[in-house]
Each structure stands twice: as structure tokens, then as C-alpha cells.
Write a protein that holds these residues in place. Sequence first.
Motif, PDB file in Angstrom:
ATOM      1  N   ASP A 160      43.052  12.014  77.547  1.00 21.49           N
ATOM      2  CA  ASP A 160      42.812  12.215  78.978  1.00 21.49           C
ATOM      3  C   ASP A 160      43.497  13.450  79.556  1.00 21.49           C
ATOM      4  O   ASP A 160      43.185  13.843  80.689  1.00 21.49           O
ATOM      5  CB  ASP A 160      43.271  10.978  79.769  1.00 21.49           C
ATOM      6  N   GLY A 161      44.451  14.044  78.822  1.00 20.42           N
ATOM      7  CA  GLY A 161      45.124  15.242  79.317  1.00 20.42           C
ATOM      8  C   GLY A 161      45.814  14.975  80.642  1.00 20.42           C
ATOM      9  O   GLY A 161      46.382  13.900  80.864  1.00 20.42           O
ATOM     10  N   GLU A 162      45.743  15.942  81.543  1.00 24.63           N
ATOM     11  CA  GLU A 162      46.444  15.833  82.828  1.00 24.63           C
ATOM     12  C   GLU A 162      45.945  14.660  83.668  1.00 24.63           C
ATOM     13  O   GLU A 162      46.697  14.075  84.445  1.00 24.63           O
ATOM     14  CB  GLU A 162      46.280  17.120  83.628  1.00 24.63           C
ATOM     15  N   ALA A 163      44.653  14.345  83.528  1.00 29.03           N
ATOM     16  CA  ALA A 163      44.104  13.233  84.317  1.00 29.03           C
ATOM     17  C   ALA A 163      44.825  11.931  83.983  1.00 29.03           C
ATOM     18  O   ALA A 163      45.015  11.070  84.846  1.00 29.03           O
ATOM     19  CB  ALA A 163      42.604  13.092  84.065  1.00 29.03           C
ATOM     20  N   GLY A 164      45.233  11.777  82.724  1.00 25.82           N
ATOM     21  CA  GLY A 164      45.987  10.589  82.335  1.00 25.82           C
ATOM     22  C   GLY A 164      47.323  10.523  83.055  1.00 25.82           C
ATOM     23  O   GLY A 164      47.736   9.463  83.544  1.00 25.82           O
ATOM     24  N   ASP A 165      47.992  11.665  83.137  1.00 31.86           N
ATOM     25  CA  ASP A 165      49.273  11.688  83.856  1.00 31.86           C
ATOM     26  C   ASP A 165      49.086  11.352  85.333  1.00 31.86           C
ATOM     27  O   ASP A 165      49.920  10.677  85.935  1.00 31.86           O
ATOM     28  CB  ASP A 165      49.936  13.072  83.704  1.00 31.86           C
ATOM     29  N   ARG A 166      47.997  11.824  85.917  1.00 32.16           N
ATOM     30  CA  ARG A 166      47.752  11.503  87.329  1.00 32.16           C
ATOM     31  C   ARG A 166      47.514  10.007  87.534  1.00 32.16           C
ATOM     32  O   ARG A 166      47.909   9.445  88.547  1.00 32.16           O
ATOM     33  CB  ARG A 166      46.559  12.316  87.860  1.00 32.16           C
ATOM     34  N   VAL A 167      46.823   9.365  86.585  1.00 30.27           N
ATOM     35  CA  VAL A 167      46.636   7.914  86.688  1.00 30.27           C
ATOM     36  C   VAL A 167      48.000   7.218  86.660  1.00 30.27           C
ATOM     37  O   VAL A 167      48.279   6.335  87.485  1.00 30.27           O
ATOM     38  CB  VAL A 167      45.727   7.379  85.552  1.00 30.27           C
ATOM     39  N   LEU A 168      48.859   7.635  85.740  1.00 24.88           N
ATOM     40  CA  LEU A 168      50.192   7.026  85.659  1.00 24.88           C
ATOM     41  C   LEU A 168      50.963   7.242  86.960  1.00 24.88           C
ATOM     42  O   LEU A 168      51.593   6.321  87.490  1.00 24.88           O
ATOM     43  CB  LEU A 168      50.974   7.604  84.482  1.00 24.88           C
ATOM     44  N   GLU A 169      50.915   8.465  87.481  1.00 23.79           N
ATOM     45  CA  GLU A 169      51.641   8.770  88.722  1.00 23.79           C
ATOM     46  C   GLU A 169      51.119   7.947  89.898  1.00 23.79           C
ATOM     47  O   GLU A 169      51.871   7.598  90.798  1.00 23.79           O
ATOM     48  CB  GLU A 169      51.500  10.266  89.056  1.00 23.79           C
ATOM     49  N   SER A 170      49.817   7.655  89.890  1.00 25.08           N
ATOM     50  CA  SER A 170      49.230   6.894  91.005  1.00 25.08           C
ATOM     51  C   SER A 170      49.827   5.490  91.093  1.00 25.08           C
ATOM     52  O   SER A 170      49.739   4.837  92.130  1.00 25.08           O
ATOM     53  CB  SER A 170      47.710   6.804  90.849  1.00 25.08           C
ATOM     54  N   LEU A 171      50.433   5.045  89.993  1.00 26.02           N
ATOM     55  CA  LEU A 171      51.012   3.703  89.974  1.00 26.02           C
ATOM     56  C   LEU A 171      52.466   3.690  90.434  1.00 26.02           C
ATOM     57  O   LEU A 171      53.055   2.619  90.627  1.00 26.02           O
ATOM     58  CB  LEU A 171      50.876   3.100  88.576  1.00 26.02           C
ATOM     59  N   ASP A 172      53.068   4.869  90.611  1.00 25.74           N
ATOM     60  CA  ASP A 172      54.436   4.958  91.143  1.00 25.74           C
ATOM     61  C   ASP A 172      54.511   4.254  92.489  1.00 25.74           C
ATOM     62  O   ASP A 172      53.658   4.449  93.355  1.00 25.74           O
ATOM     63  CB  ASP A 172      54.830   6.429  91.380  1.00 25.74           C
ATOM     64  N   GLY A 173      55.513   3.449  92.650  1.00 26.99           N
ATOM     65  CA  GLY A 173      55.759   2.839  93.944  1.00 26.99           C
ATOM     66  C   GLY A 173      54.861   1.658  94.232  1.00 26.99           C
ATOM     67  O   GLY A 173      54.977   1.029  95.281  1.00 26.99           O
ATOM     68  N   ILE A 174      53.924   1.362  93.339  1.00 26.28           N
ATOM     69  CA  ILE A 174      53.101   0.176  93.547  1.00 26.28           C
ATOM     70  C   ILE A 174      53.183  -0.767  92.350  1.00 26.28           C
ATOM     71  O   ILE A 174      53.396  -1.959  92.516  1.00 26.28           O
ATOM     72  CB  ILE A 174      51.624   0.536  93.890  1.00 26.28           C
ATOM     73  N   ALA A 175      53.053  -0.233  91.151  1.00 25.21           N
ATOM     74  CA  ALA A 175      53.059  -1.099  89.968  1.00 25.21           C
ATOM     75  C   ALA A 175      53.478  -0.299  88.734  1.00 25.21           C
ATOM     76  O   ALA A 175      52.679  -0.093  87.821  1.00 25.21           O
ATOM     77  CB  ALA A 175      51.687  -1.734  89.766  1.00 25.21           C
ATOM     78  N   PRO A 176      54.735   0.160  88.700  1.00 23.45           N
ATOM     79  CA  PRO A 176      55.163   0.999  87.564  1.00 23.45           C
ATOM     80  C   PRO A 176      55.030   0.291  86.224  1.00 23.45           C
ATOM     81  O   PRO A 176      54.743   0.942  85.217  1.00 23.45           O
ATOM     82  CB  PRO A 176      56.625   1.325  87.898  1.00 23.45           C
ATOM     83  N   ASP A 177      55.227  -1.023  86.195  1.00 25.14           N
ATOM     84  CA  ASP A 177      55.050  -1.736  84.919  1.00 25.14           C
ATOM     85  C   ASP A 177      53.619  -1.628  84.422  1.00 25.14           C
ATOM     86  O   ASP A 177      53.375  -1.647  83.211  1.00 25.14           O
ATOM     87  CB  ASP A 177      55.392  -3.233  85.069  1.00 25.14           C
ATOM     88  N   PHE A 178      52.677  -1.523  85.350  1.00 27.41           N
ATOM     89  CA  PHE A 178      51.281  -1.435  84.933  1.00 27.41           C
ATOM     90  C   PHE A 178      51.020  -0.104  84.226  1.00 27.41           C
ATOM     91  O   PHE A 178      50.181  -0.037  83.326  1.00 27.41           O
ATOM     92  CB  PHE A 178      50.346  -1.607  86.129  1.00 27.41           C
ATOM     93  N   ALA A 179      51.732   0.939  84.649  1.00 20.61           N
ATOM     94  CA  ALA A 179      51.617   2.224  83.945  1.00 20.61           C
ATOM     95  C   ALA A 179      52.075   2.057  82.493  1.00 20.61           C
ATOM     96  O   ALA A 179      51.450   2.582  81.565  1.00 20.61           O
ATOM     97  CB  ALA A 179      52.450   3.288  84.658  1.00 20.61           C
ATOM     98  N   ARG A 180      53.153   1.304  82.310  1.00 21.40           N
ATOM     99  CA  ARG A 180      53.635   1.057  80.949  1.00 21.40           C
ATOM    100  C   ARG A 180      52.614   0.256  80.146  1.00 21.40           C
ATOM    101  O   ARG A 180      52.311   0.600  78.997  1.00 21.40           O
ATOM    102  CB  ARG A 180      54.984   0.322  81.008  1.00 21.40           C
ATOM    103  N   TYR A 181      52.051  -0.790  80.741  1.00 15.37           N
ATOM    104  CA  TYR A 181      51.032  -1.581  80.014  1.00 15.37           C
ATOM    105  C   TYR A 181      49.837  -0.720  79.639  1.00 15.37           C
ATOM    106  O   TYR A 181      49.264  -0.855  78.561  1.00 15.37           O
ATOM    107  CB  TYR A 181      50.537  -2.764  80.861  1.00 15.37           C
ATOM    108  N   LEU A 182      49.441   0.136  80.566  1.00 21.98           N
ATOM    109  CA  LEU A 182      48.278   1.004  80.334  1.00 21.98           C
ATOM    110  C   LEU A 182      48.527   1.926  79.141  1.00 21.98           C
ATOM    111  O   LEU A 182      47.613   2.197  78.347  1.00 21.98           O
ATOM    112  CB  LEU A 182      48.023   1.834  81.601  1.00 21.98           C
ATOM    113  N   ILE A 183      49.733   2.395  79.033  1.00 23.73           N
ATOM    114  CA  ILE A 183      50.082   3.228  77.877  1.00 23.73           C
ATOM    115  C   ILE A 183      50.110   2.387  76.606  1.00 23.73           C
ATOM    116  O   ILE A 183      49.556   2.778  75.570  1.00 23.73           O
ATOM    117  CB  ILE A 183      51.459   3.901  78.112  1.00 23.73           C
ATOM    118  N   GLU A 184      50.720   1.207  76.701  1.00 24.75           N
ATOM    119  CA  GLU A 184      50.990   0.428  75.489  1.00 24.75           C
ATOM    120  C   GLU A 184      49.754  -0.260  74.918  1.00 24.75           C
ATOM    121  O   GLU A 184      49.517  -0.206  73.715  1.00 24.75           O
ATOM    122  CB  GLU A 184      52.055  -0.638  75.799  1.00 24.75           C
TER     123      GLU A 184
END
Lengths: 127, 127, 127, 127, 127, 127
Positions: free
Chosen positions: B18-42
Motif C-alpha cells: 500500500d505504500g504511503e496510503a497504508g501509513d495514512r490508514v494507520l494514522e487515521s486510527l490515531d486518537g480513536i483506535a490505535p490498537d486497531f492499527a496494530r491488528y490491521l498490521i498483524e
Amino acid sequence: MNTQNRYERGLAKLREIDGEAGDRVLESLDGIAPDFARYLIEFPFGDIYSRPGLDLKSREISVVAALTALGHVAPQLKVHIQGALNVGVTRTEVVETIMQMAVYAGFPAALNGLAVAKEVFAQGDGE
Amino acid sequence: MNTQNRYERGLAKLREIDGEAGDRVLESLDGIAPDFARYLIEFPFGDIYSRPGLDLKSREISVVAALTALGHVAPQLKVHIQGALNVGVTRTEVVETIMQMAVYAGFPAALNGLAVAKEVFAQGDGE
Amino acid sequence: MNTQNRYERGLAKLREIDGEAGDRVLESLDGIAPDFARYLIEFPFGDIYSRPGLDLKSREISVVAALTALGHVAPQLKVHIQGALNVGVTRTEVVETIMQMAVYAGFPAALNGLAVAKEVFAQGDGE
Amino acid sequence: MNTQNRYERGLAKLREIDGEAGDRVLESLDGIAPDFARYLIEFPFGDIYSRPGLDLKSREISVVAALTALGHVAPQLKVHIQGALNVGVTRTEVVETIMQMAVYAGFPAALNGLAVAKEVFAQGDGE
Amino acid sequence: MNTQNRYERGLAKLREIDGEAGDRVLESLDGIAPDFARYLIEFPFGDIYSRPGLDLKSREISVVAALTALGHVAPQLKVHIQGALNVGVTRTEVVETIMQMAVYAGFPAALNGLAVAKEVFAQGDGE
Amino acid sequence: MNTQNRYERGLAKLREIDGEAGDRVLESLDGIAPDFARYLIEFPFGDIYSRPGLDLKSREISVVAALTALGHVAPQLKVHIQGALNVGVTRTEVVETIMQMAVYAGFPAALNGLAVAKEVFAQGDGE
């Protein structure tokens, strides 16, 4: 290109992909919607599957993915898992495609897709 | 295999696809559901995309197909059309995959998928 | 936290919620996708259901609601109606949750959900 | 119980749950389908939400879950995330409910649901 | 207009459209959700189907179309194909409506809808 | 019947139903999938809409119903609400068809459909 060619090309493509299961789908339309059998041959198989630009294995992988994700079309998923195998997709690739759908359509859709694949593989083993 | 490896492998895979778009998805979860960013990666990237048995191009074709067919996930379809291009799927193959969905999910789903592809391709041309 | 803990925590949670039906789901994956059984234990149950922040009763109410609304996942709805009962949701609460879905997903989805609930309750009465 | 009571009970319940957003939904139907505003008050709110047997918090959790899973009803998800907060569901419980949907409807549905929640929470913080 | 009238009008309309199949749907709710049988009579049939502005034939055509397109509600599609015939929609019109859905929801949804129609027509022929 | 006739018949039918909006859909496919514009003319309009057995008004009512129920195809719903008006469906009939969907696909789908109708009607009033 005239319509007759489209029909003939579609019927050959349907049989290449779906084999006898394709004929059974066509027969199921006897007495209810025979014109729909013709459309099924002409548009999906005569027009779309016959296009260059994406190989047949990839087309079937895309269809197994979509039918698994949609979830309410088990009869067609069954036909297309066999169709995927018919055009050279491996059992492992079918299973991986369905598992991938857990991410995009949820675990229940993937579990139900795997159950259909198990049934198709068992029929293949029994032949 | 411990969890740390799963996370690192997933993050590398997410960036490969996903390149940079992947990082933006992760950042969009800051402050709302940071654990979900981890699950999405894992789970999707560390577990599923990292599996052998189906090449990355085919995985992305299956995802473009499914997201087009589901129809209500345009933001993710946009990311994954770019992801497909990133891992070697051609523009023609993306378009063929989406057109194939007209058969399985209807013309509106395919039309809306093609509109997303047009947008992604235009962004690519503008860079 | 290492992966082993995640698996063990997930398996315990799966059994707490789904009981024997959970084991049958895992067994159904034998010979087709054993890794998917592991993912099912690890991500939904080891990661998600094990989280604090929402009690188990509410999690199962949310799942019964969603599976009723999606409509094409009757096998999983059956498992989770029983799962809801297992973690303390009352039969009345199950029925109310499904009836609520008539508003959000239509009367057919609710009617089909109620038919599944009726079947689960009858099995419970027969034990 | 006569129809008038049903309407009045429904309007009170709609305002308890949805607050001003509920009034805006009703107003949006002016000039296009005023009877539908009446039905919306009477059936979902006068009949269903007013029932005993499932507390209002659980009803809203079930609705947030279902609307996230369905995926194509973002305007209503927005109203009901606020509605859930209005009746005592915590922000954490909203986020957990939406994250739970990644398992049952896929990661894209959950990601889009979290984006709506983020927007609702930000509006709440800005007031 | 009081609630009693709504119920009586709805029950008459349900029987006009669905005949005995409607009564069986109501009976299926005995012992699980009797109030839902009342809502089913009152809202869909007492409120919606009883409205002027769209003739009953067109209402049933719209319902056959929608249930075919949704795809996961075969029991209700069966009831409403018979209901359409009961209010004067011809078999040809039913088949055309379902075929039309191939364009908007894909060929699998249309094929599965035609299979339900075939079953309903065969039952009609056997009586 | 050769392919050329199918194309010409389809283009005439598309323009009869969708007017300028149909041409804009075709133009949107320029540079991304021109063959798909041809398929869109030939199969939905040249084959399906051109069939006898169901009048054009009823076909458009079925399409408005299905697109409202599916929920994730707002651009096409907009085109077909206008298309329905173009072939003689009244505004009242459009609104009744969409309201009917509250029963079969839920209130959110109907509310979103009514919002699209309101927009189409307003554009019509402004011309």
C-alpha cells in the motif's frame, strides 16, 4: 462480429471453464427463462471471459473472491471453485483466495466459502 | 514465532503493498483506535498477505474484485487498486478485474469500481 | 505477549462463548484450512473478544445484530445465538435484538433471524 | 393503545435517543415523504425502541453494530453513534463495538465505521 | 384512525397478497415473537401496502426485484413471487423482473431468483 | 440479429430511458474502459430493456426498488429515478416504491433513497 459468433464463442468458453456444471446451469433454465441461458452464454462467457488482458486463472480467482465475499450465492461459488480448478488454479490457491476474504468480508463469509471448497474437493477426490 | 515478528512482518508487507496510503490508514486510527492499527498490521498483513500459496498479484486481484463487488467500501478499493499496481498488476488487469464484476455483482458495482480506478490512474499520471 | 498466549487465551474464550459448537467449527477446517482454525482462535477470540472496554454480553448482542442484518450467514448466527445465551444474554434479549433489525435491515432479515433463534431455543429445550 | 399514543411515545423516544439529529431526519422528509416521517416515529421508535426486554444501551449497541456491518448507511451510523452516546454508551464501548465488526463484516467496514465515530467524537469535543 | 383498524386492514391486505403463505409466516412466530407477527401485519401491510399512489401489482414487482437483488432472503422471495401472481402479475412479468436484476445485482442473484420462481410455478401447476 | 442491431437498439433505448444522463455515463468510461460502454449499451439496454413481457414503467420501478435496497449504488439510483420519470412513472410512484423498501431493506436504505429522489425532483423543478 455477429451474434452467432458471440454465442458459439461463449458456449465454448463456458464449457472450458465450468464443464458439465455449466450445462446443468443452462438446463435449469429450460421451461422458465430459456433466453436467459442465451444471455448467460453470450455476455459473461462470450463477451467478458473471452477478453484478452487478464488470464483465465486470474479471472476465476477474482470470481471465487467476489462470490465468497458476497456470501449469498453458494451455488455459483461451488460452480466457480470447480471452474477455477478446471482452468489451472490449484486447491491451495482456491483456499488462500477464500481465506483472504476473511479480511475483507469477515470470518463468516470465509468459513462458509471454505465449507463449499471442502465439498468441491471431496467430490473431486471421489471421482 | 512471536508477536513482535508478526508485527514487523506485517508492517513491511503493508508498506510493500500500500505504500504511503497504508501509513495514512494507520494514522487515521490515531486518537480513536490505535490498537486497531496494530491488528490491521498483524492479521491482514502479518498473517494473511505473508502466506505462501498465492502470489501477491493474485491476492490483490482478489481484493480488487471483492471490494468492487461489495460496493460500499470505496476508500479501501482506492487503496487496493493502487496496491495492485504497486505489486505488478497492470492497469489493464485492474480494469478487466472490475469489468468481470459486472457479471457477478451487477453493472452499477462495476461502473462505480471503474470510476475509482479512473481516479487512481489519473493520480498516477499526475505524479 | 507472545503468540502462544494469544492462542491459549483465544481458545479459552472461544470455548467460554461457543462451547462445543466452537470446537465443531474448528474441526470443520481440518483437511481444508487448518491455519484458518488457528487464525480464528487468535484474532477474533484471542485479540478482539478478550479486550476490556465492552462486556461479553454486549459483544454477543452486537454479533447477533450484525449477523441478522447481513442475512447470509445463518450458520454463524446459530452459533452466536447459542453463544449469547452461554454468556448470559436472555432469550428475550436475543429476540429483541433480532426484532430491532427489522428497522435497520428489513423484515425478511428479522424473520429469518427469528427462525434461527427458534431452532436454537428448541434445541436448548430438548437437551 | 391508540395510534396517537404510539406517535407521541415514538416522538419522545426519538428525541431521547437522537436529539436534534432526529428532528433533522424528520425535517429532511418535508416535501418529499411526510408520511414516512410519521412511520419512522411510530414503528421504529413508538413500537420497537419502546419495548421492554432489552435496555436502550444494548439496543443502540446492536444498531451501531448492524449499521457498521451493512456498510452503506453512513448517515444513519453517524446519527446512531451519537444516539448511543446520548443513552449512556461510552466512547470506548462504541469503538469496541465497531472493532468487533472487523471479525464479522471485514476490516474495511470497521475502518469506515471508526472514521464515522472519529467525526462524531470530534463534533462532541468541539461543542 | 386507531390501532385496531390498522391491524384489521393489514391482516386483510396480507391475506389478499400472500394467501395461506401469509398465515404460515404469522404462525411461525408463535412461541418466539408473537408481537412481531402483529408488527408485520400492522406496518408492512396495514401501513405500506395499503397506501394509494402505487398499485398492488407494481408494489409486488418492486418487492420481487428487491428480494432477488438482496439475494439472501429466498423464503420471502418465494412468498412474494406467489404474492405477485395472486395480485395479477403474470408469470412472464415475474420472470422479466428477475432477469432484469442480472443487470443490477449480477447473474448469480438472477439465476437464484429464477430457481425460486421455477419452484413456485411448479407448485402452482401441481395444485 | 447481428451485433450492430443490438448496439443501435440499445443506444436508442438507453437514450429513451436515461436521456442525457445515459450519455454522461458512457462518456465517463472514455479513456478507462470504452468496451464497457459498449457492453452497457448492448446487454442491459439492447437485450434486457428491449424485451417484451414487462412494460418500461414496471422495469424502472423494479430498478428503483433494487437500487434502493442494495443501498451502495447512489449514482445509479439517481440516474434511474430520473429514468423512471422519463418513461412515465410519477413522482408519487417513485416515492411509494422507495418507501416500500423500508419493509424489505430497512429504514436507512429507504431514507437514503428518498434523499436521492428529493435531489432529482429538485433538479427537475429547477430546469
